[in-house]
Write a protein that holds these residues in place. Structure first.
Motif, mmCIF file in Angstrom:
data_model
loop_
_atom_site.group_PDB
_atom_site.id
_atom_site.type_symbol
_atom_site.label_atom_id
_atom_site.label_comp_id
_atom_site.label_asym_id
_atom_site.label_seq_id
_atom_site.Cartn_x
_atom_site.Cartn_y
_atom_site.Cartn_z
ATOM 1 N N LEU A 28 5.308 -21.618 84.785
ATOM 2 C CA LEU A 28 5.487 -22.337 83.523
ATOM 3 C C LEU A 28 5.114 -21.421 82.373
ATOM 4 O O LEU A 28 4.090 -20.710 82.436
ATOM 5 C CB LEU A 28 4.630 -23.603 83.497
ATOM 6 C CG LEU A 28 5.052 -24.721 84.468
ATOM 7 C CD1 LEU A 28 4.007 -25.826 84.483
ATOM 8 C CD2 LEU A 28 6.421 -25.268 84.087
ATOM 9 N N PRO A 29 5.898 -21.387 81.296
ATOM 10 C CA PRO A 29 5.609 -20.514 80.169
ATOM 11 C C PRO A 29 4.359 -20.952 79.385
ATOM 12 O O PRO A 29 4.149 -22.156 79.186
ATOM 13 C CB PRO A 29 6.862 -20.619 79.299
ATOM 14 C CG PRO A 29 7.899 -21.261 80.156
ATOM 15 C CD PRO A 29 7.166 -22.112 81.119
ATOM 16 N N VAL A 30 3.586 -19.981 78.956
ATOM 17 C CA VAL A 30 2.388 -20.215 78.161
ATOM 18 C C VAL A 30 2.423 -19.260 76.984
ATOM 19 O O VAL A 30 2.600 -18.047 77.167
ATOM 20 C CB VAL A 30 1.099 -20.004 78.996
ATOM 21 C CG1 VAL A 30 -0.136 -20.201 78.118
ATOM 22 C CG2 VAL A 30 1.070 -20.926 80.201
ATOM 23 N N TRP A 31 2.239 -19.769 75.766
ATOM 24 C CA TRP A 31 2.220 -18.926 74.563
ATOM 25 C C TRP A 31 0.808 -18.418 74.342
ATOM 26 O O TRP A 31 -0.146 -19.192 74.286
ATOM 27 C CB TRP A 31 2.713 -19.700 73.351
ATOM 28 C CG TRP A 31 2.696 -18.924 72.080
ATOM 29 C CD1 TRP A 31 1.815 -19.063 71.047
ATOM 30 C CD2 TRP A 31 3.592 -17.869 71.701
ATOM 31 N NE1 TRP A 31 2.102 -18.156 70.043
ATOM 32 C CE2 TRP A 31 3.186 -17.416 70.413
ATOM 33 C CE3 TRP A 31 4.683 -17.262 72.318
ATOM 34 C CZ2 TRP A 31 3.851 -16.394 69.751
ATOM 35 C CZ3 TRP A 31 5.336 -16.246 71.650
ATOM 36 C CH2 TRP A 31 4.934 -15.816 70.393
ATOM 37 N N VAL A 32 0.661 -17.112 74.246
ATOM 38 C CA VAL A 32 -0.643 -16.493 74.051
ATOM 39 C C VAL A 32 -0.667 -15.863 72.662
ATOM 40 O O VAL A 32 0.089 -14.933 72.377
ATOM 41 C CB VAL A 32 -0.914 -15.420 75.132
ATOM 42 C CG1 VAL A 32 -2.282 -14.769 74.890
ATOM 43 C CG2 VAL A 32 -0.859 -16.055 76.519
#
Length: 401
Positions: free
Chosen positions: A396-400
């Motif tokens: 799942l994509p995670v914005w850092v």
């Protein structure tokens, strides 16, 4: 099973007499463990190893292959006007040997690497040409000529009389497939698809290019017409792949697409080329570093061979692509790998982990805090020292930030 009893097979062609001999050898091996073992048990075990549910099904498959090999004119629908499309030239010669009469055409653009954005045609071709030239150290004018020629041919797909797309399950092929279909305003009168994720009798199927000509003949009757729904799905997937956010792509990767059944797993694998949330490594980088840590110093060619033969869950890279993907780990200001014997051709150069490479692999440092090269996964740009997308353990994509 001991090594001499292995029924390893790579090109899909099976010899029934050879398999009968192996079954008898296996029976002798089984009787050492159980005196009551039977030939039927040995045949069943061998068939299971080769990917069949029973010995009769193995035999039926061999009979089908033999028939295809004995009948080179097996299907007159392959006429001179037919165009066989592929994302490389790996089956061009085998198609000729198998008796196919149509024209061969390829789109060799490795869409699984570098920037891929929704742009006007001329801008898109310039973007891809610049990337290919830089990544593979090729003359820009030569690359631009080839890219323009291949995409001009692809643009003519909508008006073609009879075209067949040959695809496997990996990201290289599936991205080629959705790019081809997404370019269509309407489905051509006779556009067909052959796609495959496994071949009976092949223990590790990597790609159609490894198959014998008569196995291509066996695949031919399994083609199916491309329908409107497949084109719609392809347009959605292509747009999502070109997006600067991977969120829509992740959603599509978790959805079954009956019209393009091999698409979702390929998209999931491509998402794993985004940095991992813990170490900042793509899956290709992580698999490579793990093997190098176990075996290093080790030659580039051996690392690639190990990934293709064992570790890569859905092989999609050619050797030059693999080398291009690993260069930033070597050439960066704070490298994860060091290469030696640089006077040799790159496949024979040894690579080993640096202290930072070990720290990243162990999760004690994050590659994205040290990387100095810009990198793209489709439309997602990963820039040094900038907020970026990562992927978690559930893909799942995670914005850092």
């Amino acid at each position: 099973m001991s090594q001499h009893l292995s029924a390893s097979n790579t090109n899909g062609r099976l010899n029934l007499e050879q398999q009968r001999k192996r079954a008898k050898e296996l029976l002798a091996h089984l009787k050492n463990q159980d005196p009551n073992a039977t030939l039927s048990q040995a045949q069943w075990q061998l068939a299971k190893q080769l990917g069949f549910s029973s010995w009769p099904k193995l035999k039926a498959h061999v009979d089908a292959l033999d028939f295809a090999a004995r009948h080179p004119d097996f299907d007159a629908s392959d006429e001179a006007r037919t165009t066989h499309w592929r994302c490389g030239n790996d089956i061009a010669h085998s198609l000729q040997l198998a008796g196919f009469k149509g024209r061969f055409q390829m789109l060799s653009d490795p869409l699984c690497m570098g920037p891929v954005r929704e742009l006007p045609s001329e801008d898109f071709r310039a973007l891809r040409s610049a990337f290919i030239s830089r990544a593979f150290n090729l003359a820009p004018a030569d690359v631009a000529r080839r890219v323009n020629d291949e995409y001009n041919q692809l643009d003519a797909l909508a008006g073609a009389g009879h075209s067949v797309l040959w695809c496997e399950a990996d990201a290289y092929d599936q991205l080629f497939l959705i790019r081809a279909l997404a370019s269509l305003e309407r489905v051509p009168e006779k556009l067909e698809l052959i796609e495959v994720d496994r071949i009976p009798g092949v223990e590790r199927f990597i790609g159609i290019g490894q198959l014998a000509p008569d196995v291509l003949a066996w695949l031919w009757p399994q083609r199916r017409l491309v329908d409107d729904r497949a084109v719609q799905v392809a347009k959605q997937a292509w747009s999502a792949y070109c997006d600067s956010s991977p969120v829509k792509l992740a959603q599509l990767s978790r959805t079954a697409h009956p019209s393009l059944p091999l698409l979702a797993p390929a998209l999931r694998r491509q998402l794993q080329e985004l940095p991992g949330i813990q170490d900042g490594l793509s899956l290709t980088e992580r698999l490579s570093l793990t093997y190098i840590a176990e075996s290093g110093p080790v030659a580039f060619a051996r690392v690639f061979a190990e990934l293709m033969a064992k570790r890569e869950p859905l092989p999609f890279l050619g050797d030059l692509m693999f080398h291009a993907l690993l260069r930033p780990l070597i050439d960066g200001a704070q490298p994860l790998l060091v290469e030696t014997e640089v006077e040799r051709d790159w496949p024979r150069r040894n690579v080993a982990l640096t202290p930072l490479g070990h720290a990243v692999l162990n999760g004690d440092a994050n590659w994205m805090d040290h990387a100095s090269h810009e990198r793209w996964v489709g439309g997602v740009c990963l820039r040094p020292a900038q907020p970026h997308w990562r992927i978690d353990e559930d893909t799942l994509p995670v914005w850092v930030g």
